[in-house]
Design an enzyme around this catalytic site. Structure first.
Site, PDB file in Angstrom:
ATOM      1  N   GLY A  46     -34.613 -39.379 -21.204  1.00 36.28           N
ATOM      2  CA  GLY A  46     -35.055 -38.085 -21.728  1.00 36.28           C
ATOM      3  C   GLY A  46     -33.837 -37.355 -22.239  1.00 36.28           C
ATOM      4  O   GLY A  46     -33.032 -37.928 -22.969  1.00 36.28           O
ATOM      5  N   GLU A  47     -33.675 -36.133 -21.833  1.00 40.63           N
ATOM      6  CA  GLU A  47     -32.488 -35.357 -22.221  1.00 40.63           C
ATOM      7  C   GLU A  47     -31.828 -34.883 -20.929  1.00 40.63           C
ATOM      8  O   GLU A  47     -32.368 -34.040 -20.219  1.00 40.63           O
ATOM      9  CB  GLU A  47     -32.913 -34.199 -23.133  1.00 40.63           C
ATOM     10  CG  GLU A  47     -31.808 -33.247 -23.485  1.00 40.63           C
ATOM     11  CD  GLU A  47     -30.530 -33.938 -23.935  1.00 40.63           C
ATOM     12  OE1 GLU A  47     -30.557 -34.750 -24.876  1.00 40.63           O
ATOM     13  OE2 GLU A  47     -29.469 -33.662 -23.322  1.00 40.63           O
ATOM     14  N   SER A  48     -30.644 -35.443 -20.667  1.00 38.13           N
ATOM     15  CA  SER A  48     -30.021 -35.198 -19.361  1.00 38.13           C
ATOM     16  C   SER A  48     -29.708 -33.728 -19.135  1.00 38.13           C
ATOM     17  O   SER A  48     -29.819 -33.233 -18.012  1.00 38.13           O
ATOM     18  CB  SER A  48     -28.754 -36.037 -19.235  1.00 38.13           C
ATOM     19  OG  SER A  48     -27.852 -35.736 -20.281  1.00 38.13           O
ATOM     20  N   CYS A  78     -30.795 -44.357 -19.020  1.00 37.30           N
ATOM     21  CA  CYS A  78     -30.309 -43.518 -20.128  1.00 37.30           C
ATOM     22  C   CYS A  78     -29.936 -42.109 -19.653  1.00 37.30           C
ATOM     23  O   CYS A  78     -28.889 -41.953 -19.044  1.00 37.30           O
ATOM     24  CB  CYS A  78     -31.322 -43.520 -21.268  1.00 37.30           C
ATOM     25  SG  CYS A  78     -30.544 -43.047 -22.827  1.00 37.30           S
ATOM     26  N   ARG A 107     -21.740 -39.360 -23.024  1.00 35.31           N
ATOM     27  CA  ARG A 107     -23.093 -39.025 -23.483  1.00 35.31           C
ATOM     28  C   ARG A 107     -23.197 -39.237 -24.989  1.00 35.31           C
ATOM     29  O   ARG A 107     -22.254 -38.950 -25.730  1.00 35.31           O
ATOM     30  CB  ARG A 107     -23.339 -37.563 -23.117  1.00 35.31           C
ATOM     31  CG  ARG A 107     -24.698 -37.060 -23.373  1.00 35.31           C
ATOM     32  CD  ARG A 107     -24.908 -35.747 -22.626  1.00 35.31           C
ATOM     33  NE  ARG A 107     -26.004 -35.006 -23.216  1.00 35.31           N
ATOM     34  CZ  ARG A 107     -25.832 -33.960 -24.010  1.00 35.31           C
ATOM     35  NH1 ARG A 107     -24.623 -33.512 -24.288  1.00 35.31           N
ATOM     36  NH2 ARG A 107     -26.886 -33.352 -24.516  1.00 35.31           N
ATOM     37  N   ILE A 133     -31.587 -45.442 -27.183  1.00 31.67           N
ATOM     38  CA  ILE A 133     -31.951 -44.238 -27.935  1.00 31.67           C
ATOM     39  C   ILE A 133     -30.942 -43.137 -27.606  1.00 31.67           C
ATOM     40  O   ILE A 133     -30.878 -42.667 -26.474  1.00 31.67           O
ATOM     41  CB  ILE A 133     -33.379 -43.757 -27.566  1.00 31.67           C
ATOM     42  CG1 ILE A 133     -34.401 -44.891 -27.790  1.00 31.67           C
ATOM     43  CG2 ILE A 133     -33.755 -42.517 -28.384  1.00 31.67           C
ATOM     44  CD1 ILE A 133     -35.767 -44.615 -27.192  1.00 31.67           C
ATOM     45  N   ARG A 134     -30.136 -42.768 -28.586  1.00 30.58           N
ATOM     46  CA  ARG A 134     -29.038 -41.798 -28.347  1.00 30.58           C
ATOM     47  C   ARG A 134     -28.384 -42.097 -26.998  1.00 30.58           C
ATOM     48  O   ARG A 134     -28.221 -41.246 -26.130  1.00 30.58           O
ATOM     49  CB  ARG A 134     -29.550 -40.357 -28.411  1.00 30.58           C
ATOM     50  CG  ARG A 134     -29.998 -39.974 -29.824  1.00 30.58           C
ATOM     51  CD  ARG A 134     -30.092 -38.476 -30.042  1.00 30.58           C
ATOM     52  NE  ARG A 134     -30.941 -37.837 -29.072  1.00 30.58           N
ATOM     53  CZ  ARG A 134     -30.540 -36.906 -28.206  1.00 30.58           C
ATOM     54  NH1 ARG A 134     -29.282 -36.502 -28.205  1.00 30.58           N
ATOM     55  NH2 ARG A 134     -31.374 -36.376 -27.363  1.00 30.58           N
ATOM     56  N   HIS A 169     -33.455 -48.570 -22.041  1.00 28.57           N
ATOM     57  CA  HIS A 169     -34.756 -48.154 -21.489  1.00 28.57           C
ATOM     58  C   HIS A 169     -35.667 -49.360 -21.235  1.00 28.57           C
ATOM     59  O   HIS A 169     -36.570 -49.617 -22.038  1.00 28.57           O
ATOM     60  CB  HIS A 169     -35.494 -47.269 -22.499  1.00 28.57           C
ATOM     61  CG  HIS A 169     -34.861 -45.956 -22.779  1.00 28.57           C
ATOM     62  ND1 HIS A 169     -35.171 -44.814 -22.076  1.00 28.57           N
ATOM     63  CD2 HIS A 169     -33.964 -45.579 -23.718  1.00 28.57           C
ATOM     64  CE1 HIS A 169     -34.491 -43.803 -22.560  1.00 28.57           C
ATOM     65  NE2 HIS A 169     -33.752 -44.232 -23.551  1.00 28.57           N
ATOM     66  N   GLU A 171     -38.102 -49.387 -19.425  1.00 25.09           N
ATOM     67  CA  GLU A 171     -39.460 -48.833 -19.284  1.00 25.09           C
ATOM     68  C   GLU A 171     -40.202 -48.773 -20.621  1.00 25.09           C
ATOM     69  O   GLU A 171     -41.404 -48.548 -20.648  1.00 25.09           O
ATOM     70  CB  GLU A 171     -39.408 -47.441 -18.626  1.00 25.09           C
ATOM     71  CG  GLU A 171     -38.869 -46.289 -19.474  1.00 25.09           C
ATOM     72  CD  GLU A 171     -37.338 -46.193 -19.498  1.00 25.09           C
ATOM     73  OE1 GLU A 171     -36.652 -47.168 -19.117  1.00 25.09           O
ATOM     74  OE2 GLU A 171     -36.835 -45.128 -19.934  1.00 25.09           O
TER      75      GLU A 171
HETATM   76  N1  GLN Z   1     -28.703 -38.510 -25.154  1.00 29.39           N
HETATM   77  C1  GLN Z   1     -29.610 -38.212 -24.085  1.00 29.39           C
HETATM   78  C2  GLN Z   1     -28.956 -37.307 -23.047  1.00 29.39           C
HETATM   79  O1  GLN Z   1     -27.911 -36.823 -23.211  1.00 29.39           O
HETATM   80  C3  GLN Z   1     -30.132 -39.448 -23.413  1.00 29.39           C
HETATM   81  C4  GLN Z   1     -31.087 -40.154 -24.331  1.00 29.39           C
HETATM   82  C5  GLN Z   1     -32.157 -40.923 -23.646  1.00 29.39           C
HETATM   83  O2  GLN Z   1     -32.420 -40.804 -22.440  1.00 29.39           O
HETATM   84  N2  GLN Z   1     -32.816 -41.712 -24.456  1.00 29.39           N
HETATM   85  O3  GLN Z   1     -29.560 -37.094 -22.024  1.00 29.39           O
END
Ligand code: GLN
Length: 188
Positions: A46-48, A78, A107, A133-134, A169, A171
């Site tokens: 997700g987005e940490s 991630c 990150r 993903i990112r 990921h 999942e």
């Molecule tokens: N770039 C995201 C973060 O800083 C992580 C991306 C992801 O979980 N797919 O949390």
């Protein structure tokens, strides 16, 4: 087993589905007292920085840190990897982590080159499909940290004791090898 999935933001439902498909209970965790009695915990992608902020608002930072210190097995994918790192590079302003793995995680490290990509990875001796993903990568690790997978010269799966983290990921694929590894080798 009872595998909690931190359900503040991100792809927690996908992790719950895999745990359920493998015959485990997979309660959503949003409160400190829900950590009691778990055999393992998953921190999703997700987005940490958002997960960290929500964890602070939900008073979950210290309970999760304590659970980690008490030996609860935890797997982070991630964003979850970032949240398990003792130190991060390129975090959001004042971004906190739960910590536990003696490593520096950068990150959005792969994300700077290309937002999202896939590739075959050797995970602990088995070939798996990695969805990035990112994605972060691991810049450096302490002596206690075992590297389970590398991609393009960077560690992307690591383990320290009862803590497991992947940049990618699993999942989001139909291969449950990493989850099986976590449940069977680390939680039971
Ligand atoms: N770039 C995201 C973060 O800083 C992580 C991306 C992801 O979980 N797919 O949390």
């Amino acid at each position: 087993m009872k595998i909690g999935v931190l359900a503040l933001q991100g792809d927690f439902r996908e992790h719950q589905e895999i745990a359920l498909a493998l015959g485990h209970e997979a309660p959503a965790i949003r409160k400190g007292d829900e950590l009691v009695g778990l055999d393992g915990l998953i921190i999703p992608g997700g987005e940490s920085s958002t997960i960290a902020l929500l964890a602070k608002n939900f008073d979950l930072i210290n309970p999760i840190r304590k659970a980690i210190a008490d030996g609860l097995p935890v797997y982070g994918s991630c964003a979850g990897m970032i949240l398990l790192a003792d130190r991060i590079v390129d975090g959001a302003a004042n971004q906190e982590t739960f910590g536990g793995i003696d490593m520096v995680v950068k990150r959005n490290a792969f994300g700077r080159q290309v937002d999202s990509f896939e590739g075959e990875i050797d995970f602990n001796g088995s070939s798996i499909h990695g969805v990035f993903i990112r994605a972060p990568w691991v810049e450096s690790v302490g002596e206690q940290v075992q590297i389970l997978a590398q991609f393009q010269g960077h560690p992307v799966a690591v383990r320290q004791g009862k803590l497991l983290a992947t940049s990618f990921h699993p999942e989001l694929t139909d291969n449950a090898l990493v989850h099986r590894y976590f449940f069977d080798e680390m939680c039971s």
